[in-house]
Design a protein around this motif. Structure first.
Motif, PDB file in Angstrom:
ATOM      1  N   THR A 195      59.919 -10.343 -15.128  1.00  0.00           N
ATOM      2  CA  THR A 195      58.833 -11.164 -14.723  1.00  0.00           C
ATOM      3  C   THR A 195      58.194  -9.965 -14.202  1.00  0.00           C
ATOM      4  OG1 THR A 195      58.673 -13.404 -14.994  1.00  0.00           O
ATOM      5  CG2 THR A 195      57.213 -12.734 -14.188  1.00  0.00           C
ATOM      6  N   GLY A 196      58.554  -9.151 -13.116  1.00  0.00           N
ATOM      7  CA  GLY A 196      58.468  -8.008 -11.679  1.00  0.00           C
ATOM      8  C   GLY A 196      57.942  -7.240 -12.714  1.00  0.00           C
ATOM      9  N   PHE A 197      58.738  -6.708 -14.035  1.00  0.00           N
ATOM     10  CA  PHE A 197      58.877  -4.663 -14.582  1.00  0.00           C
ATOM     11  C   PHE A 197      57.545  -5.612 -15.408  1.00  0.00           C
ATOM     12  CE2 PHE A 197      60.572  -2.427 -18.222  1.00  0.00           C
ATOM     13  CZ  PHE A 197      60.260  -1.647 -17.198  1.00  0.00           C
ATOM     14  N   ASP A 246      55.221  -7.644 -14.786  1.00  0.00           N
ATOM     15  CA  ASP A 246      53.478  -7.396 -14.165  1.00  0.00           C
ATOM     16  C   ASP A 246      53.019  -5.949 -13.799  1.00  0.00           C
ATOM     17  OD1 ASP A 246      51.505  -8.837 -13.096  1.00  0.00           O
ATOM     18  OD2 ASP A 246      52.189  -8.057 -11.161  1.00  0.00           O
ATOM     19  N   ARG A 247      54.788  -5.910 -13.084  1.00  0.00           N
ATOM     20  CA  ARG A 247      54.071  -3.789 -13.019  1.00  0.00           C
ATOM     21  C   ARG A 247      53.445  -2.953 -14.011  1.00  0.00           C
ATOM     22  NH1 ARG A 247      58.569  -1.013  -9.421  1.00  0.00           N
ATOM     23  NH2 ARG A 247      58.279  -2.955  -8.210  1.00  0.00           N
ATOM     24  N   ILE A 248      54.172  -3.024 -15.205  1.00  0.00           N
ATOM     25  CA  ILE A 248      53.784  -2.490 -16.429  1.00  0.00           C
ATOM     26  C   ILE A 248      52.263  -2.791 -17.041  1.00  0.00           C
ATOM     27  CG2 ILE A 248      54.277  -1.608 -19.229  1.00  0.00           C
ATOM     28  CD1 ILE A 248      56.966  -2.201 -17.952  1.00  0.00           C
ATOM     29  N   SER A 272      50.099  -3.913 -14.873  1.00  0.00           N
ATOM     30  CA  SER A 272      48.869  -3.674 -13.781  1.00  0.00           C
ATOM     31  C   SER A 272      49.297  -1.866 -14.450  1.00  0.00           C
ATOM     32  CB  SER A 272      49.784  -3.538 -12.189  1.00  0.00           C
ATOM     33  OG  SER A 272      50.415  -5.079 -12.330  1.00  0.00           O
ATOM     34  N   ARG A 273      49.548  -1.360 -14.571  1.00  0.00           N
ATOM     35  CA  ARG A 273      50.210  -0.135 -14.573  1.00  0.00           C
ATOM     36  C   ARG A 273      48.992   0.579 -15.780  1.00  0.00           C
ATOM     37  NH1 ARG A 273      55.534   2.670 -13.144  1.00  0.00           N
ATOM     38  NH2 ARG A 273      56.106   2.243 -11.295  1.00  0.00           N
ATOM     39  N   GLU A 274      48.888  -0.204 -17.089  1.00  0.00           N
ATOM     40  CA  GLU A 274      48.281  -0.196 -18.389  1.00  0.00           C
ATOM     41  C   GLU A 274      46.749  -0.227 -17.467  1.00  0.00           C
ATOM     42  OE1 GLU A 274      49.885  -2.459 -21.197  1.00  0.00           O
ATOM     43  OE2 GLU A 274      51.265  -0.880 -21.683  1.00  0.00           O
ATOM     44  N   LYS A 275      46.326  -1.655 -17.262  1.00  0.00           N
ATOM     45  CA  LYS A 275      45.530  -2.006 -17.020  1.00  0.00           C
ATOM     46  C   LYS A 275      44.862  -0.753 -15.575  1.00  0.00           C
ATOM     47  CE  LYS A 275      42.278  -5.896 -14.938  1.00  0.00           C
ATOM     48  NZ  LYS A 275      42.616  -6.653 -14.189  1.00  0.00           N
TER      49      LYS A 275
END
Length: 244
Positions: A171-173, A175-177, A179-182
């Protein structure tokens, strides 16, 4: 949510795939030979000198050549023989464990038959006369096995904890991806947007304003207003001169 569902499925399979084990116990006491007991006396008063015989019996009965055939007959089972630590007498505690309740009880009965036979064999090898033979007596025997679910619970807990840990990490991984794409999409939209002035401004050259700039119309009106005021003042001045 998907991770929690997968964790639940793994936990269920771990609980069903790891069966519980069963355990049964018995206690056997060694009795002194007839020659060691005074006629008419209580044999239990003469148990003090049988601890060494109990140690020899324990080692022999637990050896692979004696208990090995029983373990081969019941795969996955075990036999434990030790001196009963709760008493000072020559009492042996026998504990058997198996994967099936019926087989566990059968193994316990076979072990109880094995111990007296082993004790008799040891004394026969030493040519012990009949009056001096030590005998064995079963004190207590379980009538039904005890269910042991320790291993089953451990495997179930490991599956649940492992699934939750993987779910949190995934889930953390993700969510990080995301956030980076956004952030990358936001930066791209800012880079491709046309430049616009910040706030209403008008570039006025003389009496004309640049209509392409925001606020140009407002600047033009202000200039016209000033021109009108100056024109009115001039007309008032000319009227005053004529009157004079």
């Amino acid at each position: 949510m998907a991770g929690l569902l997968i964790t639940g499925v793994l936990t269920y399979f771990a609980f069903t795939m790891v069966p519980p084990s069963y355990e049964a116990k018995a206690s056997i006491v060694l009795l002194p030979p007839a020659v060691a007991v005074t006629v008419g006396d209580n044999p239990y008063l003469y148990l003090g000198g049988l601890d060494q015989a109990l140690g020899v019996l324990q080692v022999k009965a637990a050896s692979p050549e004696v208990s090995g055939p029983l373990l081969e007959k019941f795969p996955g089972s075990s036999i434990a023989m030790s001196k009963d630590g709760t008493t000072s007498g020559p009492i042996m505690a026998v504990t058997v464990a198996g994967e099936n309740a019926d087989e566990t009880m059968e193994l316990l009965r076979a072990s109880l038959d094995l111990i007296p036979a082993t004790l008799a064999s040891l004394q026969q090898d030493m040519s012990v006369p009949a009056p001096s033979v030590i005998t064995a007596l079963a004190l207590s025997v379980d009538t039904k096995p005890t269910k042991i679910a320790k291993k089953q619970i451990q495997m179930t807990a490991m599956a649940a904890l492992g699934g939750l840990a993987v779910t949190l990490i995934a889930t953390g991984f993700i969510d990080r991806i995301m956030s980076r794409e956004k952030g990358a999409r936001r930066k791209k939209s800012l880079d491709t947007a046309p430049d616009q002035p910040m706030g209403p401004r008008a570039i006025v050259t003389g009496k004309q304003a640049d209509p392409a700039m925001p606020g140009a119309d407002t600047g033009l009106r202000r200039q016209k207003y000033r021109d009108g005021v100056e024109k009115g003042r001039a007309e008032s001045s000319e009227s005053a001169d004529v009157g004079t």
